[in-house]
Design an enzyme around this catalytic site. Structure first.
Site, mmCIF file in Angstrom:
data_model
loop_
_atom_site.group_PDB
_atom_site.id
_atom_site.type_symbol
_atom_site.label_atom_id
_atom_site.label_comp_id
_atom_site.label_asym_id
_atom_site.label_seq_id
_atom_site.Cartn_x
_atom_site.Cartn_y
_atom_site.Cartn_z
ATOM 1 N N GLU A 1 0.871 -1.166 0.000
ATOM 2 C CA GLU A 1 0.000 0.000 0.000
ATOM 3 C C GLU A 1 0.912 1.220 0.000
ATOM 4 O OE1 GLU A 1 -2.841 1.552 3.163
ATOM 5 O OE2 GLU A 1 -3.155 -0.596 3.203
ATOM 6 N N ASP B 1 -5.413 9.800 9.674
ATOM 7 C CA ASP B 1 -4.146 9.272 10.168
ATOM 8 C C ASP B 1 -3.769 9.821 11.536
ATOM 9 O OD1 ASP B 1 -3.126 7.441 8.154
ATOM 10 O OD2 ASP B 1 -3.171 9.182 6.833
#
Lengths: 269, 427
Positions: free
Chosen positions: A53, A64
């Protein structure tokens, strides 16, 4: 190889796929290429990640936690540009692992969804994970991705209703990304029990493989998640390991995780 | 206009709407191609719940009555419309009316939105409220509503801003809120919003994100606009009473755009009334240091909605700049993007210097110290008045008072010896 084939092959080995994340260009573009290669290589004993990824660093990564925020910020400060993503994808594709890109929507919107899909496919990318693009808003993306034969990997969450699980599964392809907990990315001490429940609920709506991410940070976690999911996704822990021990550490960690997803490979999920 | 017309027709058919005005977004929250929900899946359920609960609440006479009571007895509404004759003399002799949102409790229009959302939080049975703030206006208003309604309150504020606005941090803490400085990214308003969103994803079951402007994902732009629409409704009645007619133009400052969308909506069906939004021109549009998303930005997605925003050639969000912390934001609410594209509203940029000129001018001609945000609208009125001449009637939204800006003003004008002299005159 397509994502479908990757998951099919892992299933034939009765194990989950290992999916590893790092931001592109972290800490610099050449360094990140080394880290991605290490992530796939593993050690002499066990291979590393089946799927890589590749995160597109973004100024405002709302999904995040601090680890990936800081790493992405570092990549940007070191001059990472979106156009460099495609060369990195090519490099990863050459390793034999399956490259997908994880990106917030605005950089793709700005690049142009069709152009982005075209350039990514040309570089050997297989799909895109879109943490802030839900299928409700994805008409343009779905069309571009279909046109260029890219998989469309959407997220499902513990808060997703049955109706949304069905709708998201219907729109997605490749695999579904199950967020194990309600929260942002970041290594956690345990993988929440809600992950198992979410995978069970998701499977009721789809034949697509289901990968579990958020919080997986050890081979133990990986082994545990591998018992009920088709893919184990590790991100922040790779970033931390890269910071501490560089490419050698990333290779070692990938092999550890690889042994984790293979530990119970005779058991039937 | 075809899309708009079919949109309008569809919305008009929606039953049970308390105050239909034909300008609502589609059910997905789209104003034309703007708005929507560019959000993590984890938050969609909460957005759906909020949209449903808001629909019910705004059609519930008890909720509406309770909000009206608070706005009247607690916030002090209706706010007056004050004619500013001496100021108007500097605006080409136009008649200038000020909508006095500065006289509301907590000193700005922000209270309209927070009281409505805080009541909604009670209705949803949640206990915890999070909010973002730039200068501290919305944070103070949110802390105020949470104190009144006994809700836990956490305010995220960029670390740069907690330093610049230490007194507002103290106000929020006095009101019982926890202030969390945010040092990620550029450590300003957009990063405070990012951090609030991260909190919300993790705590959405018991937490409401009380967003402070008419931006973000659906239903925020619709809900916040409707909660501020009272500004426009009152203004329209008041200006009719004062002048017997409608104004030539309504002027408001635009950061995220909540005060502007609120006052615009009082006049949106009056085609003869120009709606003019004034953005933060900072050091000038050519300098690259400004907050003028509509005037010089491009479409993109930020904080949950598609709208105009300031971004670089890679789609990375740019840092905004304005002397006014409340306009220091790289995006803008999606309905403004729609109004700009359709031409119903027009948007211009006002530099720091123009705004500060208007700031001092209003103080000296009318005895009213405006918020620097609102001073951008006043600067716009000076320009419009000069263009339209003495026959013109202008309504300016004075969205907040300037007490909070005295440090900035003292430095800018060199008003106190310690603050130093910045080249402006000392009169």
């Amino acid at each position: 190889m397509s994502l479908h084939e990757v998951f099919r092959d892992c299933a034939a080995q009765r194990r989950a796929a290992l999916i590893g994340y790092l931001p592109a260009g972290f800490p610099t573009v050449p360094d990140s290429v080394e880290l991605f290669r290490a992530m796939v290589r593993g050690d002499g004993d066990t291979a590393g990640c089946d799927v890589v990824e590749i995160g597109l660093p973004y100024s405002d990564p709302v999904m995040d936690g601090p680890t990936i925020q800081t790493a992405s910020g570092e990549a940007l400060r070191n001059g990472f540009r979106v156009r460099q993503l495609f060369d990195i994808v090519s490099t990863v594709a050459e390793t034999g692992a399956a490259p997908v890109v994880m990106t917030y929507w605005n950089p793709v919107h700005h690049y142009g969804p069709d152009a982005f899909a075209r350039d990514l496919a040309a570089a050997g990318g297989l799909g895109v994970i879109t943490p802030d693009l839900v299928p409700d808003e994805a008409d343009e993306w779905l069309a571009a991705a279909r046109q260029h034969r890219l998989d469309r990997i959407f997220l499902v969450a513990p808060s997703s209703t049955e109706r949304r699980l069905a709708m998201t599964a219907g729109a997605g392809s490749g695999f579904l990304y199950a967020a194990s907990v309600m929260g942002v990315t970041g290594a956690r001490d345990s993988v929440s029990g809600s992950a198992r429940e979410l995978v069970r609920r998701t499977r009721a709506h789809t034949e697509l493989p289901v990968g579990v991410g958020l919080g997986v940070r050890t081979a133990e976690h990986a082994a545990e998640v591998a018992q009920f999911a088709d893919g184990v996704i590790v991100g922040s822990a790779f970033v931390e390991r890269a910071r501490q021990d560089g490419a050698a550490g990333v290779a070692e960690f990938a092999a550890d995780l690889g042994r984790g997803v293979r530990r119970n490979s005779t058991s039937i999920p | 206009m075809t899309a708009r017309d079919s949109d309008t027709a569809r919305r008009a058919a929606t039953p049970g709407e308390a105050t239909p005005d034909g300008h609502d977004p589609d059910p997905g929250g789209h104003f034309g191609s703007y708005g929507g929900r560019f959000m993590p899946e984890a938050l969609i359920a909460a957005q759906d719940e909020l949209a449903d609960e808001y629909e019910k609440a705004r059609n519930d006479p008890e909720f509406v009555a309770e909000l009206e009571r608070l706005l009247r007895d607690y916030a002090g509404r209706p706010s007056p419309l004050t004619e500013a004759e001496r100021f108007g003399a500097h605006a080409g002799g136009a008649r200038v009316f000020l909508k006095r949102e500065d006289l509301n409790h907590t000193g700005s229009h922000k209270i309209n939105n927070v009281l409505g959302q805080a009541l909604l939080v009670k209705r949803m049975g949640k206990r915890r409220v999070i909010a973002e703030t730039g200068a501290g206006q919305h944070g103070v208003a949110t802390a105020t509503a949470c104190a009144l309604l006994d809700l836990d309150c956490v305010v995220y504020m960029g670390a740069t801003d907690t330093e610049r606005q230490a007194l507002n941090v103290a106000r929020m803490r006095l009101l019982g809120a926890e202030v969390r400085p945010v040092d990620t990214g550029s450590a300003t308003l957009k990063d405070a919003i990012n951090e609030a969103l991260r909190d919300w994803v993790a705590n959405v079951a018991d937490t409401h994100y009380l967003l402070g402007t008419a931006a973000g994902a659906h239903p925020f732009p619709l809900m916040v606009r409707n909660l501020h629409r009272i500004i426009g409704e009152e203004s329209r009645e008041q200006v009719l009473r004062h002048t017997g007619g409608l104004p030539d133009a309504v002027v408001a400052c635009v950061g995220g755009g909540s005060n502007a969308i609120g006052i615009f909506h009082g006049f949106i069906d009056d085609p003869g009334v120009r709606l003019v939004g004034m953005e933060a021109g900072g050091h000038g549009l050519d300098s690259g240091e400004h907050g003028a998303a509509l005037t010089s930005g491009t479409p993109g997605t930020l904080h949950g909605a598609r709208s105009y925003l300031l971004q670089d050639e890679d789609g990375q969000i740019a840092e905004a700049y304005s002397i006014s912390a409340g306009l220091d934001y790289p995006g803008v609410g999606p309905e403004h993007a729609w109004l700009a594209d359709t031409g119903r509203a027009e948007y211009r940029a006002v530099t720091d210097d123009e705004a500060m000129h208007a700031f001092r001018l209003l103080s000296r001609t009318e005895g009213i110290i405006p918020a620097i945000e609102s001073a951008h609208a006043l600067a716009g009125a000076l320009r419009l008045g000069a263009e339209l001449g003495p026959e013109a009637v202008l309504v300016v939204n004075l969205s907040g008072r300037g007490d909070k800006d005295m440090d900035t003003a003292a430095q800018y004008f060199g008003l106190v010896p310690e603050a130093g002299i910045t080249g402006e005159d000392q009169r």
